[in-house]
Design an enzyme around this catalytic site. Sequence first.
Site, PDB file in Angstrom:
ATOM      1  N   CYS A   1       0.851  -1.180   0.000  1.00 44.64           N
ATOM      2  CA  CYS A   1       0.000   0.000   0.000  1.00 44.64           C
ATOM      3  C   CYS A   1       0.888   1.232   0.000  1.00 44.64           C
ATOM      4  O   CYS A   1       2.083   1.140   0.244  1.00 44.64           O
ATOM      5  CB  CYS A   1      -0.867   0.024   1.253  1.00 44.64           C
ATOM      6  SG  CYS A   1      -1.816  -1.486   1.486  1.00 44.64           S
TER       7      CYS A   1
ATOM      8  N   ARG B   1       1.319   1.659  -6.096  1.00 41.77           N
ATOM      9  CA  ARG B   1       1.563   0.670  -5.047  1.00 41.77           C
ATOM     10  C   ARG B   1       0.306  -0.126  -4.702  1.00 41.77           C
ATOM     11  O   ARG B   1       0.384  -1.163  -4.028  1.00 41.77           O
ATOM     12  CB  ARG B   1       2.072   1.361  -3.786  1.00 41.77           C
ATOM     13  CG  ARG B   1       3.399   2.057  -3.991  1.00 41.77           C
ATOM     14  CD  ARG B   1       3.740   2.908  -2.806  1.00 41.77           C
ATOM     15  NE  ARG B   1       4.171   2.128  -1.660  1.00 41.77           N
ATOM     16  CZ  ARG B   1       5.433   1.889  -1.346  1.00 41.77           C
ATOM     17  NH1 ARG B   1       6.388   2.368  -2.075  1.00 41.77           N
ATOM     18  NH2 ARG B   1       5.743   1.182  -0.284  1.00 41.77           N
TER      19      ARG B   1
ATOM     20  N   TRP C   1      -3.636  -1.896  -1.343  1.00 38.71           N
ATOM     21  CA  TRP C   1      -3.617  -3.181  -2.043  1.00 38.71           C
ATOM     22  C   TRP C   1      -4.063  -4.197  -1.005  1.00 38.71           C
ATOM     23  O   TRP C   1      -3.352  -4.465  -0.035  1.00 38.71           O
ATOM     24  CB  TRP C   1      -2.213  -3.498  -2.560  1.00 38.71           C
ATOM     25  CG  TRP C   1      -2.188  -4.693  -3.448  1.00 38.71           C
ATOM     26  CD1 TRP C   1      -2.707  -4.781  -4.703  1.00 38.71           C
ATOM     27  CD2 TRP C   1      -1.625  -5.972  -3.155  1.00 38.71           C
ATOM     28  NE1 TRP C   1      -2.501  -6.043  -5.207  1.00 38.71           N
ATOM     29  CE2 TRP C   1      -1.836  -6.791  -4.281  1.00 38.71           C
ATOM     30  CE3 TRP C   1      -0.963  -6.515  -2.054  1.00 38.71           C
ATOM     31  CZ2 TRP C   1      -1.422  -8.120  -4.331  1.00 38.71           C
ATOM     32  CZ3 TRP C   1      -0.544  -7.830  -2.107  1.00 38.71           C
ATOM     33  CH2 TRP C   1      -0.776  -8.612  -3.239  1.00 38.71           C
TER      34      TRP C   1
ATOM     35  N   ASN D   1       0.942   0.248   5.876  1.00 40.31           N
ATOM     36  CA  ASN D   1       1.416  -0.570   4.752  1.00 40.31           C
ATOM     37  C   ASN D   1       2.124  -1.767   5.360  1.00 40.31           C
ATOM     38  O   ASN D   1       3.013  -1.598   6.189  1.00 40.31           O
ATOM     39  CB  ASN D   1       2.386   0.257   3.897  1.00 40.31           C
ATOM     40  CG  ASN D   1       3.117  -0.602   2.878  1.00 40.31           C
ATOM     41  OD1 ASN D   1       2.555  -1.551   2.355  1.00 40.31           O
ATOM     42  ND2 ASN D   1       4.360  -0.263   2.613  1.00 40.31           N
ATOM     43  N   GLY D   2       1.730  -2.979   4.974  1.00 43.18           N
ATOM     44  CA  GLY D   2       2.382  -4.170   5.531  1.00 43.18           C
ATOM     45  C   GLY D   2       1.353  -5.121   6.104  1.00 43.18           C
ATOM     46  O   GLY D   2       0.167  -5.027   5.781  1.00 43.18           O
TER      47      GLY D   2
ATOM     48  N   GLU E   1       9.328 -14.049 -19.959  1.00 39.75           N
ATOM     49  CA  GLU E   1       9.003 -12.630 -19.723  1.00 39.75           C
ATOM     50  C   GLU E   1       7.878 -12.172 -20.678  1.00 39.75           C
ATOM     51  O   GLU E   1       6.956 -11.459 -20.270  1.00 39.75           O
ATOM     52  CB  GLU E   1      10.273 -11.779 -19.899  1.00 39.75           C
ATOM     53  CG  GLU E   1      10.094 -10.275 -20.044  1.00 39.75           C
ATOM     54  CD  GLU E   1       9.664  -9.545 -18.778  1.00 39.75           C
ATOM     55  OE1 GLU E   1       9.440 -10.204 -17.756  1.00 39.75           O
ATOM     56  OE2 GLU E   1       9.521  -8.312 -18.851  1.00 39.75           O
TER      57      GLU E   1
ATOM     58  N   LYS F   1       4.368 -10.798 -19.241  1.00 41.54           N
ATOM     59  CA  LYS F   1       3.881  -9.452 -19.553  1.00 41.54           C
ATOM     60  C   LYS F   1       2.508  -9.513 -20.218  1.00 41.54           C
ATOM     61  O   LYS F   1       1.627  -8.716 -19.919  1.00 41.54           O
ATOM     62  CB  LYS F   1       4.862  -8.737 -20.494  1.00 41.54           C
ATOM     63  CG  LYS F   1       6.106  -8.210 -19.828  1.00 41.54           C
ATOM     64  CD  LYS F   1       5.795  -7.008 -18.950  1.00 41.54           C
ATOM     65  CE  LYS F   1       7.039  -6.490 -18.250  1.00 41.54           C
ATOM     66  NZ  LYS F   1       7.551  -7.373 -17.198  1.00 41.54           N
TER      67      LYS F   1
ATOM     68  N   GLU G   1      -0.164 -10.370 -17.561  1.00 35.17           N
ATOM     69  CA  GLU G   1      -0.487  -9.369 -16.546  1.00 35.17           C
ATOM     70  C   GLU G   1      -1.119  -8.116 -17.138  1.00 35.17           C
ATOM     71  O   GLU G   1      -1.897  -7.441 -16.482  1.00 35.17           O
ATOM     72  CB  GLU G   1       0.725  -9.018 -15.682  1.00 35.17           C
ATOM     73  CG  GLU G   1       1.780  -8.194 -16.358  1.00 35.17           C
ATOM     74  CD  GLU G   1       2.907  -7.788 -15.407  1.00 35.17           C
ATOM     75  OE1 GLU G   1       2.638  -7.468 -14.254  1.00 35.17           O
ATOM     76  OE2 GLU G   1       4.073  -7.803 -15.854  1.00 35.17           O
TER      77      GLU G   1
ATOM     78  N   HIS H   1       7.756 -32.372 -25.642  1.00 35.25           N
ATOM     79  CA  HIS H   1       7.538 -33.178 -24.435  1.00 35.25           C
ATOM     80  C   HIS H   1       6.187 -32.860 -23.800  1.00 35.25           C
ATOM     81  O   HIS H   1       5.966 -33.177 -22.634  1.00 35.25           O
ATOM     82  CB  HIS H   1       8.686 -32.942 -23.443  1.00 35.25           C
ATOM     83  CG  HIS H   1      10.018 -33.313 -24.012  1.00 35.25           C
ATOM     84  ND1 HIS H   1      10.391 -34.622 -24.199  1.00 35.25           N
ATOM     85  CD2 HIS H   1      11.028 -32.565 -24.500  1.00 35.25           C
ATOM     86  CE1 HIS H   1      11.595 -34.661 -24.751  1.00 35.25           C
ATOM     87  NE2 HIS H   1      11.996 -33.414 -24.959  1.00 35.25           N
TER      88      HIS H   1
ATOM     89  N   LYS I   1       2.792  -2.539  -7.555  1.00 39.18           N
ATOM     90  CA  LYS I   1       4.144  -2.404  -8.091  1.00 39.18           C
ATOM     91  C   LYS I   1       5.171  -3.200  -7.295  1.00 39.18           C
ATOM     92  O   LYS I   1       5.999  -3.889  -7.861  1.00 39.18           O
ATOM     93  CB  LYS I   1       4.519  -0.924  -8.124  1.00 39.18           C
ATOM     94  CG  LYS I   1       5.916  -0.637  -8.683  1.00 39.18           C
ATOM     95  CD  LYS I   1       5.970  -0.909 -10.159  1.00 39.18           C
ATOM     96  CE  LYS I   1       7.351  -0.731 -10.737  1.00 39.18           C
ATOM     97  NZ  LYS I   1       7.496  -1.436 -12.022  1.00 39.18           N
TER      98      LYS I   1
HETATM   99  C1  F6R Z   1       6.238  -8.000 -13.873  1.00 39.37           C
HETATM  100  C2  F6R Z   1       6.736  -7.342 -12.687  1.00 39.37           C
HETATM  101  C3  F6R Z   1       6.905  -8.145 -11.444  1.00 39.37           C
HETATM  102  C4  F6R Z   1       8.181  -7.721 -10.665  1.00 39.37           C
HETATM  103  C5  F6R Z   1       8.258  -8.496  -9.343  1.00 39.37           C
HETATM  104  C6  F6R Z   1       9.523  -8.185  -8.566  1.00 39.37           C
HETATM  105  O1  F6R Z   1       6.125  -7.126 -14.946  1.00 39.37           O
HETATM  106  O2  F6R Z   1       6.982  -6.151 -12.685  1.00 39.37           O
HETATM  107  O3  F6R Z   1       6.917  -9.498 -11.722  1.00 39.37           O
HETATM  108  O4  F6R Z   1       9.289  -7.976 -11.456  1.00 39.37           O
HETATM  109  O5  F6R Z   1       7.141  -8.207  -8.557  1.00 39.37           O
HETATM  110  O6  F6R Z   1       9.569  -6.850  -8.175  1.00 39.37           O
HETATM  111  P1  F6R Z   1      10.922  -6.193  -7.735  1.00 39.37           P
HETATM  112  O7  F6R Z   1      11.828  -6.151  -8.922  1.00 39.37           O
HETATM  113  O8  F6R Z   1      10.548  -4.828  -7.263  1.00 39.37           O
HETATM  114  O9  F6R Z   1      11.507  -7.046  -6.650  1.00 39.37           O
END
Ligand code: F6R
Length: 607
Positions: A2, A27, A74, A98-99, A479, A483, A486, A502, A602
């Site tokens: 958050c 966040r 969040w 937050n937490g 990746e 992407k 998400e 396989h 994030k």
């Molecule tokens: C995907 C993405 C997440 C972050 C993951 C780690 O696009 O952004 O998968 O890579 O949550 O976050 P960090 O790098 O902040 O530890």
Amino acid sequence: MCGIVGVVGRVDAAPRLLEALRRLEYRGYDSAGIATLVNGHIERRRAEGKLINLEHVLDRHALPGTTGIGHTRWATHGAPTERNAHPHGTTRVSVVHNGIIENHAELRAELEAEGVVFETETDTETVARLLDHHLAAGATPEGATSATLKRLNGAFGLAMIFAGHGRKMIAARRGSPLAVGYGEEEMFVGSDALALAPLTRRIAYMEEGDWAVVTDSGAQFFDAEDRKVERAVKLTAFSGAAVGKGNYRHFMEKELHEHPVVLGDTLRQYIDPSSRAAVLPELPFDPAVVPRLTLSACGSAYLAAQVGRYWFEQIARIPVDSDIASELRYREPVVPKGGAAVMVSQSGETADTLAALRLLKQLGQKVLSVVNVDESSMARESDGKVLTVAGPEIGVASTKAFTAQLAVLACLALGFGRARGVLSAEDEARLTAALLEVPAHAAALLENGEDIQDLAREVVQARDVLFLGRGSLYPIALEGALKLKELSYIHAEGYAAGEMKHGPIALIDPAVPVIALCPSGPLFEKTASNLQEAAARGGRIMVFTDAIGAPSLRRFAERVVVLPTVDPFVAPILHAIPVQLLAYHVAVLKGTDVDQPRNLAKAVTVE
Ligand code: F6R
């Protein structure tokens, strides 16, 4: 995760809190709320969903008061409803958090046994009720805070205001970051320096276990044992402009276009262009003798670490283990004496990565973190850090920070290879030259993005998509799938191209686009033949390749996107950009929320 913010000032707090929350919305965006002190009483406004809903509430019911706290949520405990939205509190105190308070159930039971009635399902309300309990018994805000903090287990950044204490706010941190900002006759608290960027650049970072009494004239810090401590005030590099969208529609679009600059800035830190040698930062271990590296991270950062694994093995000949942080921490890993770990994270706050870092330190490993946020928990808790120079990344999906992580890992692999005597000066010069060309190739690729937009028009119609790659491009296939999932909510899987037969080849049919990363290089023929196997079974093959690979792939591929031809060493960095762009364009076509995809945040500061 958050976002929390607080202000003690002399002008209306609500507009400033809202402005700061806008910068913190990345966040979490399940709900938002603000509380201020109005003539000594606490008043609050809250709304479910995005910040804009809270703005509408404030338009209808203005909130005066010059001291206040704000929150963007969040959800962890309790549904994302208005009732569960922060701030939480009583008539005496209001709290944003937050937490996670891990012992919230125990505290709740204890307070309920004393007759306290809770209004929400949140863990945060236990903090408010505990504070209230002490305040009702006559404690000062400072006394109530000290007593309450000692009862809390878990991770928290907290900001609290107290009825009858007009120019005072108390902040506390354990596990979750918190910055105190210094203005002119006003003071701020925020989850990160970014949130405070337009208000002030003078910041003191709270340390683990700290709490602080913040008034309009300054802050008094206390450590976990309630001893008065000093925390240095620093000037942050962030300016308000650095966190705007500029002329782009989305932060993600802006951040995608920052790839060339970010890669250039990052590579300049770790390569000496005149000697064509990697310049290693100060390391907490000797790469010449380290017996094994353990790499760990989450999400895209983990995929960057996976590419790093290929590089450390191939170039530096170091035995490497790599694991998702949330797995590593419960796997009881066996690590060698004298071993080292490399953690990778944009935020430096991801709870699982941080926990894995702490575990690896406990196990005697020297820990080096590749992080984007200096002053983050990981940067501070590691034995050494290497910073990516990506600048603030606001779009929830990581883009430029990911390629910056790759750039740093590539430079580390080269430096380690030289230190171990397994990389000749000529090879190092050749590979650093290849790296230094990447920013220009990235710029060219971004300027000629029409093919990727065309590809997006195909992909947007699909329900399932397969991404394939081999070697160091396998993590980039993962990746691409991550992407796409998400951002566009289209189901996608990434596979090692050789693994198709396989199992996953059974999925091949004309409704499932197969997107392959297949540039020229030592693995080209192998990947191309896997693609032909899929094409022979009716698969629709769409490839990212280069001018050398394109002619033979055109024989069976439905679409061929030609990228600049580069040394295979740097191909993962260059290929990361088109797969991110593809996901971006698909999301725009689908009309999903590009910068704030559903259910995400994030940085994930909870387990
Ligand atoms: C995907 C993405 C997440 C972050 C993951 C780690 O696009 O952004 O998968 O890579 O949550 O976050 P960090 O790098 O902040 O530890």
